[in-house]
Enzyme design. Structure first.
Site, PDB file in Angstrom:
ATOM      1  N   ARG A 147       0.846  -1.176   0.000  1.00 27.61           N
ATOM      2  CA  ARG A 147       0.000   0.000   0.000  1.00 27.61           C
ATOM      3  C   ARG A 147       0.892   1.240   0.000  1.00 27.61           C
ATOM      4  NH1 ARG A 147      -3.874   2.303   4.799  1.00 27.61           N
ATOM      5  NH2 ARG A 147      -1.976   3.465   5.291  1.00 27.61           N
ATOM      6  N   TYR A 159      -3.321  11.636   5.920  1.00 20.95           N
ATOM      7  CA  TYR A 159      -3.507  10.289   6.449  1.00 20.95           C
ATOM      8  C   TYR A 159      -2.429   9.348   5.930  1.00 20.95           C
ATOM      9  CZ  TYR A 159      -4.558   5.533   6.629  1.00 20.95           C
ATOM     10  OH  TYR A 159      -4.408   4.204   6.830  1.00 20.95           O
ATOM     11  N   ASP A 210      -5.181   3.891  -0.069  1.00 18.84           N
ATOM     12  CA  ASP A 210      -6.322   4.121   0.811  1.00 18.84           C
ATOM     13  C   ASP A 210      -6.740   5.592   0.717  1.00 18.84           C
ATOM     14  OD1 ASP A 210      -6.922   3.186   4.318  1.00 18.84           O
ATOM     15  OD2 ASP A 210      -8.191   4.183   2.829  1.00 18.84           O
ATOM     16  N   HIS A 212      -9.257   6.726   2.249  1.00 23.19           N
ATOM     17  CA  HIS A 212      -9.675   6.969   3.636  1.00 23.19           C
ATOM     18  C   HIS A 212     -10.908   7.861   3.755  1.00 23.19           C
ATOM     19  CE1 HIS A 212      -8.712   7.026   8.009  1.00 23.19           C
ATOM     20  NE2 HIS A 212      -8.126   5.904   7.694  1.00 23.19           N
ATOM     21  N   GLU A 236      -9.015   1.908  -1.644  1.00 25.02           N
ATOM     22  CA  GLU A 236      -9.796   1.594  -0.450  1.00 25.02           C
ATOM     23  C   GLU A 236     -10.521   2.832   0.064  1.00 25.02           C
ATOM     24  OE1 GLU A 236      -7.285   0.293   2.705  1.00 25.02           O
ATOM     25  OE2 GLU A 236      -8.795   0.745   4.214  1.00 25.02           O
ATOM     26  N   GLU A 262     -13.723  -1.414   6.484  1.00 24.66           N
ATOM     27  CA  GLU A 262     -13.065  -1.564   7.783  1.00 24.66           C
ATOM     28  C   GLU A 262     -13.891  -0.929   8.900  1.00 24.66           C
ATOM     29  OE1 GLU A 262      -9.313   0.362   6.893  1.00 24.66           O
ATOM     30  OE2 GLU A 262      -9.838   2.000   8.245  1.00 24.66           O
ATOM     31  N   ARG A 283     -13.726  -5.470   3.530  1.00 24.15           N
ATOM     32  CA  ARG A 283     -12.696  -5.333   4.564  1.00 24.15           C
ATOM     33  C   ARG A 283     -13.193  -5.484   5.991  1.00 24.15           C
ATOM     34  NH1 ARG A 283      -8.016  -3.611   4.262  1.00 24.15           N
ATOM     35  NH2 ARG A 283      -8.007  -1.871   5.722  1.00 24.15           N
ATOM     36  N   GLU A 339      -4.373  -7.281   5.174  1.00 24.86           N
ATOM     37  CA  GLU A 339      -3.531  -6.131   5.543  1.00 24.86           C
ATOM     38  C   GLU A 339      -2.613  -6.525   6.691  1.00 24.86           C
ATOM     39  OE1 GLU A 339      -5.740  -2.698   6.717  1.00 24.86           O
ATOM     40  OE2 GLU A 339      -3.958  -1.455   6.989  1.00 24.86           O
ATOM     41  N   TRP A 402     -11.747  12.219   8.321  1.00 23.98           N
ATOM     42  CA  TRP A 402     -10.310  11.908   8.499  1.00 23.98           C
ATOM     43  C   TRP A 402     -10.000  10.551   7.870  1.00 23.98           C
ATOM     44  CZ3 TRP A 402      -7.913   7.818  11.121  1.00 23.98           C
ATOM     45  CH2 TRP A 402      -6.499   7.918  11.091  1.00 23.98           C
TER      46      TRP A 402
HETATM   47  C1  CS2 Z   1      -6.455   2.424   7.833  1.00 23.13           C
HETATM   48  C2  CS2 Z   1      -6.333   2.312   9.317  1.00 23.13           C
HETATM   49  O1  CS2 Z   1      -5.208   0.443   7.775  1.00 23.13           O
HETATM   50  C3  CS2 Z   1      -6.048   1.126   7.186  1.00 23.13           C
HETATM   51  O2  CS2 Z   1      -6.570   0.834   6.100  1.00 23.13           O
HETATM   52  O3  CS2 Z   1      -7.671   2.836   7.363  1.00 23.13           O
HETATM   53  O4  CS2 Z   1      -5.024   2.643   9.647  1.00 23.13           O
HETATM   54  C4  CS2 Z   1      -7.286   3.178  10.128  1.00 23.13           C
HETATM   55  O5  CS2 Z   1      -6.970   4.528   9.878  1.00 23.13           O
HETATM   56  C5  CS2 Z   1      -7.111   2.845  11.591  1.00 23.13           C
HETATM   57  O6  CS2 Z   1      -7.312   1.460  11.753  1.00 23.13           O
HETATM   58  C6  CS2 Z   1      -8.111   3.616  12.437  1.00 23.13           C
HETATM   59  O7  CS2 Z   1      -7.986   3.209  13.782  1.00 23.13           O
HETATM   60 MG    MG Z   2      -8.203   1.957   5.587  1.00 25.28          MG
END
Ligand code: CS2
Ligand code: MG
Length: 402
Positions: A147, A159, A210, A212, A236, A262, A283, A339, A402
């Site tokens: 990634r 991020y 990502d 995000h 993602e 996620e 995810r 991941e 975020w």
């Molecule tokens: C992120 C995470 O790993 C990822 O794909 O989206 O780092 C996420 O920001 C954290 O798990 C939030 O606690």
């Molecule tokens: Mg993520």
């Protein structure tokens, strides 16, 4: 056999983790991850005050009945706190059942479908050059999938880019840090990042990214289209997925594969996304989506629509969740990728585990249960420290994702 005691262990070996330990009348115990980054004590209280009293004396072998009891019996169904609490109990009961059967949980699920789980690592850089170097370093370490996240020129922070190379932990002690966001800058610079990375890494490496939750659907479509020449494995969280329908717009404009989930905690969060094949990877992870018992239902539903798993595996998911994910990933027929953000050596010492990284894959031995333990003496040396995930604001001060 009865559930005799349930301990909830909170520890902070560099970051907070909440772990459930279910102890049976036969002296067998099982572990479950109950960590919800930034809201850890909410889950702790939910378990301590509302779940534990109802489970003492029940038969720990009745995994499904206990799952249904905790899900239906809550009345107030779903949500990240509830489903993380249920997940932790569920993981612990699967751990116990495996130990009783003297089998790894993957054997109880149906045995191995593969010898190892292809994982993706995190290559981050404050600028494109650092990001390219980090990708090449991951390739040398044997990662087949990487990634890529980098700083955005003109943005102080973004991020996915840690203070130090390699290890990235977004939660910070104190109150939530505020980070600026500028979509136009991000959309302008990201294609160039991937042009440089693909040129450096060659045609075979799987590259992931990502977004995000930061783009609107049409912006996500634009990003997906602009990255097509670099053949990503996935983008993602291209856009916030509460509105599952919004992915129809992205799909209309780009063939770049999409991953999401996620932050999901129940099959209903992804029902339309899967049924309409609006995503390629799901995810939803074991610690936040109701445990092995529920994630198995999500994976089986996804398989009907050729959607594969791509479980979350950030540092805020403890080695207990990762051990469950490795067992699950060894079995699940529609496995896609896992991941892997390696934990710190101290976290690994608190949670000794059997899974390990070998040449781009996670593998584990034939050990009973989940194959993970907790060193309670060491854990006790690291008390909880409140920490929050950052928040993001646009240049004009509007709250953003975020
Ligand atoms: C992120 C995470 O790993 C990822 O794909 O989206 O780092 C996420 O920001 C954290 O798990 C939030 O606690
Ligand atoms: Mg993520």
């Amino acid at each position: 056999m009865k559930i005799e005691r349930i301990d909830i262990i909170v520890t902070c070996p560099g970051r907070n983790f909440v772990t459930v330990k279910v102890v049976t009348s036969d002296g067998v115990h099982g572990l479950g991850d109950a960590t919800l980054n930034g809201r850890e004590l909410a889950v702790h209280a939910y378990l301590q005050e509302h779940v534990v009293p109802c489970l003492i004396g029940r038969d720990p072998r009745n995994i499904e009945d206990i799952w249904q009891y905790l899900y239906r019996g809550a009345y107030w169904r779903r949500g990240p706190v509830t489903m993380t609490a249920i997940a932790a109990i569920d993981m612990a009961l699967w751990d116990i059942k495996g130990k009783l059967a003297d089998m790894p949980v993957y054997q109880l699920l149906g045995g191995k479908s593969r010898d190892g789980l292809m994982v993706y690592g995190h290559a981050n850089g404050r600028d494109h050059a650092e990001a390219v170097d980090a990708v090449l370093k991951h390739q040398e370490e044997g990662y087949k999938a990487i990634r890529v996240q980098s700083g955005v020129p003109g943005l102080e922070k973004t991020y996915g880019v840690g203070k130090t190379q390699g290890y990235y932990e977004p939660a910070e002690k104190g109150l939530p840090p505020e980070e600026p966001w500028d979509t136009a800058l991000y959309l302008r610079h990201t294609p160039e990042l991937f042009r440089k990375v693909r040129e450096a890494v060659g045609p075979d490496a799987h590259l992931l990214h990502d977004a995000h939750h930061r783009l609107t659907p049409i912006e996500a479509a634009q990003l997906g289209k602009s990255l097509e020449p670099y053949r990503l494995f996935w983008i993602e969280d291209a856009t916030p997925a509460e509105n599952q329908e919004s992915f129809r717009l992205i799909r209309q404009h780009t063939t770049t594969p999409l991953a999401v989930g996620e932050v999901f905690n129940a099959i209903w969060d992804c029902n339309q996304l899967i049924r309409e094949q609006l995503v390629d990877y799901i995810r939803a992870t074991i610690v936040h989506a109701g445990g092995i018992t529920h994630v198995r239902r999500i994976a089986d539903y996804a398989a009907m629509y050729q959607v594969r798993t791509g479980f979350h595996g950030a540092t805020d998911l403890s080695p207990v969740c990762m051990a469950a994910a490795v067992n699950f990933g060894l079995w699940v027929p529609n496995f896609g990728i896992q991941e892997l953000m390696p934990h710190s050596p101290l976290t690994d010492a608190v949670f000794p585990h059997n899974y390990r990284f070998e040449q781009g894959y996670l593998v584990m031995d034939e050990v009973p249960g989940l194959g993970v333990e907790i060193d309670e003496t060491l854990a006790a040396q690291y008390p909880y420290e409140r920490a929050y995930l950052p928040v993001a604001r646009l240049r004009d001060g509007s709250m953003w994702n975020w």
